[in-house]
Design a protein around this motif. Structure first.
Motif, short mmCIF file in Angstrom:
data_model
loop_
_atom_site.label_atom_id
_atom_site.label_comp_id
_atom_site.label_asym_id
_atom_site.label_seq_id
_atom_site.Cartn_x
_atom_site.Cartn_y
_atom_site.Cartn_z
N ASP A 344 37.63 140.86 23.98
CA ASP A 344 37.63 140.76 22.53
C ASP A 344 36.68 139.63 22.18
N LEU A 345 35.87 139.82 21.16
CA LEU A 345 34.98 138.74 20.73
C LEU A 345 35.58 138.10 19.48
N ILE A 346 35.85 136.78 19.58
CA ILE A 346 36.49 136.06 18.48
C ILE A 346 35.44 135.24 17.73
N ALA A 347 35.34 135.48 16.44
CA ALA A 347 34.35 134.75 15.62
C ALA A 347 34.80 133.31 15.42
N PRO A 348 33.86 132.40 15.20
CA PRO A 348 34.23 131.01 14.91
C PRO A 348 34.88 130.86 13.53
N GLU A 349 35.33 129.66 13.24
CA GLU A 349 35.82 129.27 11.90
C GLU A 349 37.03 130.09 11.43
N GLY A 350 37.79 130.64 12.39
CA GLY A 350 39.03 131.31 11.98
C GLY A 350 38.87 132.73 11.46
N TYR A 351 37.72 133.36 11.65
CA TYR A 351 37.53 134.72 11.14
C TYR A 351 38.10 135.80 12.06
N GLY A 352 38.55 135.39 13.25
CA GLY A 352 39.30 136.31 14.11
C GLY A 352 38.44 137.27 14.91
N GLU A 353 39.12 138.26 15.48
CA GLU A 353 38.46 139.20 16.39
C GLU A 353 37.51 140.10 15.62
N ILE A 354 36.25 140.11 16.04
CA ILE A 354 35.29 141.02 15.38
C ILE A 354 34.91 142.20 16.28
N ILE A 355 35.08 142.05 17.60
CA ILE A 355 34.76 143.16 18.51
C ILE A 355 35.88 143.35 19.51
N GLY A 356 36.19 144.62 19.80
CA GLY A 356 37.03 144.97 20.95
C GLY A 356 36.22 145.93 21.80
N GLY A 397 31.75 150.55 26.34
CA GLY A 397 31.45 150.57 24.91
C GLY A 397 32.31 149.57 24.16
N PHE A 398 32.05 149.48 22.87
CA PHE A 398 32.79 148.51 22.07
C PHE A 398 32.80 148.93 20.60
N GLY A 399 33.64 148.28 19.83
CA GLY A 399 33.69 148.54 18.39
C GLY A 399 33.62 147.22 17.63
N LEU A 400 32.68 147.13 16.69
CA LEU A 400 32.59 145.94 15.85
C LEU A 400 33.10 146.29 14.45
N GLY A 401 34.04 145.49 13.97
CA GLY A 401 34.59 145.70 12.63
C GLY A 401 33.64 145.11 11.61
N LEU A 402 33.10 145.99 10.75
CA LEU A 402 32.08 145.53 9.79
C LEU A 402 32.64 144.49 8.83
N GLU A 403 33.81 144.75 8.26
CA GLU A 403 34.31 143.87 7.19
C GLU A 403 34.62 142.47 7.70
N ARG A 404 35.17 142.36 8.91
CA ARG A 404 35.44 141.01 9.44
C ARG A 404 34.13 140.27 9.69
N THR A 405 33.10 141.03 10.08
CA THR A 405 31.80 140.40 10.32
C THR A 405 31.18 139.95 8.99
N VAL A 406 31.33 140.77 7.96
CA VAL A 406 30.82 140.38 6.64
C VAL A 406 31.56 139.13 6.15
N ALA A 407 32.87 139.10 6.35
CA ALA A 407 33.67 137.95 5.90
C ALA A 407 33.17 136.67 6.58
N TRP A 408 32.97 136.76 7.88
CA TRP A 408 32.51 135.59 8.64
C TRP A 408 31.14 135.12 8.14
N LEU A 409 30.17 136.03 8.05
CA LEU A 409 28.81 135.60 7.69
C LEU A 409 28.73 135.16 6.23
N SER A 410 29.51 135.79 5.36
CA SER A 410 29.51 135.40 3.94
C SER A 410 30.36 134.16 3.69
N GLY A 411 31.26 133.88 4.62
CA GLY A 411 32.16 132.74 4.42
C GLY A 411 33.24 133.05 3.39
N VAL A 412 33.60 134.34 3.20
CA VAL A 412 34.71 134.64 2.28
C VAL A 412 36.01 134.74 3.09
#
Ligand code: 4AD
Length: 430
Positions: A344-356, A397-412
């Motif tokens: 699982d890939l965990i994003a920094p700053e508390g945004y959680g798992e973005i890839i499984g 293979g893997f799956g990246l969750g778009l919305e969690r990635t958007v949240a992380w990069l946007s800082g929302v």
């Protein structure tokens, strides 16, 4: 000439017309400052009483929020604004007068804004988040297309579950029962055997009763699947892909990141390789940190993931989870059958798992054994076994969750702001 706000930098000192809406307005006795938006951007229009007819000035002063209009004037540079340009308005033509627009520039509560999502999308912050979402999607296509992947679209109506049966949305399919897709993975494995390296991008449905800042009922997932690639190869693709989208957003969404007051120093260093920590080590680490609510064999919750992520300034891979808490298709570690080749890939700053992601079982007998253990039977699953029967190869293979990635990069903070019309536990409208 009719242009958009986005095109304004190419028309400095030219007289142009822009179709837009009035986002906000300020006026002193002799000048009206119009905050205009046209979908492509936000720009100030300045109406000076002495430069326009009396009728135009009075119309400018009386404009109401979200009234649609054509404004005509000269584009000039404006170093004080983030955008860098403004219009010296010479004429305006109202298209439709908006009265009592419900979202005013003051602060509103989240529920109110969510009830008015169809209008809230027009605001500057939401506009910026949607542009960042779009950039991540654009960069995704660029990354996979330039790296030899073929886009394949798995079905949305499916006869079987890919990730587990508890979160499925059921629907009628004539006389049969069908489910809304909770992952395209099984189909993408078939596609990888036909096309080598493939990726999908589509909606995903999970009837999860979770009400957290990271959970949506309907979200979008990017799912690459690669023949002849092992777990290690897949981790490399993942870190290169995530680095690429982060750098693309930094490069192409500078204005949006500024609007969102995103601390970009936290994104600039997001470049491959990413750190890794095994599940075993992660459990030890958490115990050392004082988490006494976790035992080997249990899945991590958001507080655990956040504690692990906090010790790194890049996303971190947690690898080799216990077999019993992961999906049936994951390949056991050849050196240790109690854990699987996954991360699982965990994003920094508390945004959680973005890839499984994981390497998949490619052995027919082992997959048949897993079917028995998980009670998977029937035609919905039989075809998947055949992928192991005819020229089976190692694949991952893997799956990246778009919305969690958007949240992380946007800082929302919450994923509800990262998708145009969020589907949440208590929300099906608008
Ligand atoms: O870890 P997940 O469940 O993986 C799979 O579905 C695999 N079949 C993917 C694959 O290997 N092809 O989900 C992948 C990602 C998560 O890391 C997370 O980013 C996102 O999907 N995700 C959600 N995002 C928003 N709301 C939810 N309810 C989510 N559930 C998962």
């Amino acid at each position: 000439m009719k242009i958009t706000i986005q095109e304004a930098p190419k028309h400095v000192n030219e007289e142009v017309t822009i179709g837009g809406w009035l986002a906000n307005k300020r006026s002193s006795g002799k000048i009206a400052f119009l905050q205009l938006r046209d979908g492509t951007g936000f720009m100030q229009g300045v109406v000076v009483k002495s430069d326009v007819s009396e009728e135009v000035f009075s119309e400018a002063k009386n404009l109401t929020q979200e009234t649609s209009l054509y404004v005509t004037g000269k584009i000039v540079e404006d170093t004080r604004s983030d955008f860098g340009y403004e219009m010296q308005v010479s004429n305006l033509e109202v298209i439709h007068v908006a009265t009592d627009y419900p979202i005013t520039p003051k602060n509103h509560g989240t529920e109110f804004l969510m009830d008015h999502r169809h209008l809230w999308l027009r605001s500057k912050k939401q506009h910026a988040v949607m542009k960042i979402r779009n950039e991540i999607i654009r960069a995704t296509y660029e990354f996979f297309n330039t790296n030899g992947f073929v886009k394949v679209d798995p079905p949305i109506l499916t006869g079987a579950s890919a990730e587990g049966t508890t979160e499925l949305f059921h629907t009628k399919y004539f006389d049969e029962e069908a489910y809304l897709s909770q992952s395209g993975q099984l189909y993408m494995e078939a596609a990888a055997m036909a096309l080598g390296k493939v990726f999908s991008f589509g909606p995903t449905f999970r009837a999860e009763k979770s009400k957290t800042r990271r959970h949506l009922i309907e979200f979008w997932m990017i799912e690459p699947e690669m023949a002849f690639m092992d777990h290690e190869d897949s981790l490399k693709v993942q870190e290169n892909y995530v680095s690429f989208i982060v750098q693309s957003v930094l490069e192409n969404c500078a204005l949006e990141l500024k609007t969102l007051e995103r601390d970009i120093s936290k994104l600039e260093n997001i470049k491959a390789p990413f750190p890794r920590i095994s599940y075993d080590k992660a459990v030890e680490f958490l115990k050392e940190k004082g988490f006494d609510d976790i035992e080997w064999g249990e899945d991590f919750g958001a507080p655990h993931e956040t504690a692990i992520a906090e010790s790194f300034d890049k996303p971190v891979f947690i690898t080799n989870y216990p077999k019993d808490i992961k999906a049936f298709y994951m390949k056991p570690d050849p050196e240790r059958s109690d854990v699987v080749l996954c991360a699982d890939l965990i994003a920094p700053e508390g945004y959680g798992e973005i890839i499984g992601g994981s390497q998949r079982i490619d052995d027919l007998e082992l997959m048949e054994q897993r079917y028995k253990e998980h009670g998977l039977t029937g035609p919905a699953y039989e075809w998947y076994l055949e992928l192991r029967k005819y020229g089976s190869v190692p694949h991952s293979g893997f799956g990246l969750g778009l919305e969690r990635t958007v949240a992380w990069l946007s800082g929302v903070e919450h994923v509800r702001e990262t998708i145009p019309f969020p589907r949440l536990l208590n929300r099906l409208y608008p």
